[in-house]
Enzyme design. Structure first.
Site, short mmCIF file in Angstrom:
data_model
loop_
_atom_site.label_atom_id
_atom_site.label_comp_id
_atom_site.label_asym_id
_atom_site.label_seq_id
_atom_site.Cartn_x
_atom_site.Cartn_y
_atom_site.Cartn_z
N ASP A 14 -66.63 -22.62 21.46
CA ASP A 14 -66.09 -23.83 20.84
C ASP A 14 -67.30 -24.58 20.27
O ASP A 14 -68.44 -24.34 20.69
CB ASP A 14 -65.39 -24.64 21.94
CG ASP A 14 -64.93 -25.98 21.46
OD1 ASP A 14 -64.27 -26.03 20.41
OD2 ASP A 14 -65.25 -26.99 22.11
N ASP A 16 -67.46 -28.43 19.03
CA ASP A 16 -67.56 -29.83 19.44
C ASP A 16 -67.49 -29.95 20.97
O ASP A 16 -66.51 -29.53 21.57
CB ASP A 16 -66.40 -30.58 18.77
CG ASP A 16 -66.15 -31.94 19.33
OD1 ASP A 16 -67.03 -32.80 19.18
OD2 ASP A 16 -65.07 -32.16 19.92
N ARG A 54 -56.51 -33.29 14.27
CA ARG A 54 -56.54 -34.72 13.94
C ARG A 54 -55.15 -35.36 14.07
O ARG A 54 -54.98 -36.38 14.74
CB ARG A 54 -56.99 -34.83 12.48
CG ARG A 54 -58.02 -35.85 12.23
CD ARG A 54 -58.48 -35.71 10.80
NE ARG A 54 -59.43 -34.63 10.59
CZ ARG A 54 -59.84 -34.21 9.39
NH1 ARG A 54 -59.40 -34.79 8.29
NH2 ARG A 54 -60.72 -33.23 9.29
N SER A 120 -62.06 -27.92 14.41
CA SER A 120 -62.43 -28.95 13.44
C SER A 120 -62.48 -28.43 12.02
O SER A 120 -63.12 -27.42 11.73
CB SER A 120 -63.81 -29.52 13.80
OG SER A 120 -64.20 -30.44 12.80
N ASN A 122 -64.04 -29.96 9.92
CA ASN A 122 -65.40 -30.33 9.52
C ASN A 122 -66.45 -29.35 10.03
O ASN A 122 -67.65 -29.57 9.82
CB ASN A 122 -65.75 -31.72 10.06
CG ASN A 122 -64.86 -32.80 9.47
OD1 ASN A 122 -64.76 -32.93 8.25
ND2 ASN A 122 -64.21 -33.58 10.32
N ASP A 175 -64.98 -26.96 26.23
CA ASP A 175 -65.08 -28.22 26.99
C ASP A 175 -63.72 -28.90 27.13
O ASP A 175 -63.63 -29.95 27.76
CB ASP A 175 -66.02 -29.20 26.26
CG ASP A 175 -65.42 -29.68 24.94
OD1 ASP A 175 -64.93 -28.83 24.17
OD2 ASP A 175 -65.41 -30.90 24.70
P1 B16 Z 1 -61.45 -32.61 12.73
P2 B16 Z 1 -63.52 -28.21 18.63
C1 B16 Z 1 -62.06 -30.27 17.71
O1 B16 Z 1 -63.25 -29.48 17.64
C2 B16 Z 1 -62.40 -31.57 18.43
O2 B16 Z 1 -62.73 -31.33 19.79
C3 B16 Z 1 -61.22 -32.52 18.39
O3 B16 Z 1 -61.56 -33.75 19.01
C4 B16 Z 1 -60.84 -32.76 16.93
O4 B16 Z 1 -59.71 -33.62 16.84
C5 B16 Z 1 -60.53 -31.41 16.28
O5 B16 Z 1 -61.67 -30.56 16.37
C6 B16 Z 1 -60.20 -31.58 14.82
O6 B16 Z 1 -61.37 -32.04 14.20
O7 B16 Z 1 -60.75 -33.94 12.71
O8 B16 Z 1 -62.94 -32.72 12.50
O9 B16 Z 1 -60.80 -31.60 11.82
O10 B16 Z 1 -63.72 -28.79 20.01
O11 B16 Z 1 -62.31 -27.30 18.54
O12 B16 Z 1 -64.78 -27.60 18.06
MG MG Z 2 -64.53 -28.84 22.05
#
Ligand code: B16
Ligand code: MG
Length: 225
Positions: A14, A16, A54, A120, A122, A175
């Site tokens: 993962d 984030d 999101r 994410s 992003n 996490d």
């Molecule tokens: P975004 P991961 C997740 O990343 C985040 O943990 C989560 O908090 C977030 O809402 C989700 O990505 C979407 O992210 O808004 O940037 O598209 O933990 O899967 O790497």
């Molecule tokens: Mg994560």
């Protein structure tokens, strides 16, 4: 070191909260949104949003508190993302958790396949701005590549497919409660990091560091499918 038992095995990371210290910025952005919407929000509620998309994050935090139509959902999630991007762009290379490049370099010396699978959208930009070395990974899957967010197993199964390893031979490092659940549904091993309540995992550690590389080797040594 004999590493034959690491052949045809993969570790799926993962992003984030595991490789990058970006989870705090999701929290700060959602906290600001909650105060603008005048709803209660704290770190305990935030744990439920880890790994979740999101839109679903917004629906979880507003559930039973306020009703939102599609237009409002789009406006609020767009604003949350702008707040988040502002934080992470300022943080830049500080996003990378200490010791991550050394940890990955150690695993890269073995036959293990390595992949990133992040919810994410992003993720590609975060990898670029944080200085995380893309070359360490045989595949990267981001929220732009799949439709069903964690706890659905789609993102991990896609990463396993990209590196050509059967799901039972993959170990997911996560996490988030939603991410551990997704890994279990995919029938993959689980390595939980951080301090969220994750239930029982095959491996657990506060953070990733060289000292727990051996946990991964041990896991695969004892995990012949
Ligand atoms: P975004 P991961 C997740 O990343 C985040 O943990 C989560 O908090 C977030 O809402 C989700 O990505 C979407 O992210 O808004 O940037 O598209 O933990 O899967 O790497
Ligand atoms: Mg994560």
């Amino acid at each position: 070191m004999n590493t034959f038992y690491l052949e045809n095995k993969a570790v799926i990371f993962d992003l984030d909260g595991v490789l990058l210290d970006s989870a705090e910025y999701h929290y700060l952005a959602w906290k600001k949104i909650a105060s603008e919407l005048n709803i209660h929000f704290n770190r305990k509620i935030n744990h439920l949003l880890r790994g979740v998309s999101r839109k679903e994050s917004l629906l979880i935090m507003t559930h039973g508190k306020i009703e939102l139509d599609e237009k409002q959902i789009t406006e609020i999630t767009t604003r949350k993302n702008a707040l988040y991007l502002d934080f992470v762009r300022k943080a830049g290379e500080k996003l990378l958790f200490d010791g991550i490049n050394d940890f990955l370099a150690e695993l890269r010396k073995t036959p293990l396949k390595l992949a990133v699978s992040s919810g994410s959208r992003n993720a590609p930009e975060l990898i670029d701005i944080s200085g995380l070395k893309k070359d360490f990974f045989h595949a990267v899957v981001s929220g732009q590549d799949f439709t069903r967010s964690k706890p659905d197993p789609e993102s991990f199964l896609m990463a396993a497919g990209k590196v050509g390893i059967n799901a039972e031979n993959c170990l997911v490092i996560e996490d988030a409660p939603a991410g551990i659940e997704a890994a279990r549904r995919a029938r993959m091993g689980t390595f939980g990091v951080g301090n969220a309540e994750l239930g029982s995992c095959d491996i657990k550690a506060e953070s990733l560091s060289l000292k727990n590389v051996s946990f991964i080797f041990e896991y695969f040594k004892n995990h012949e499918v």
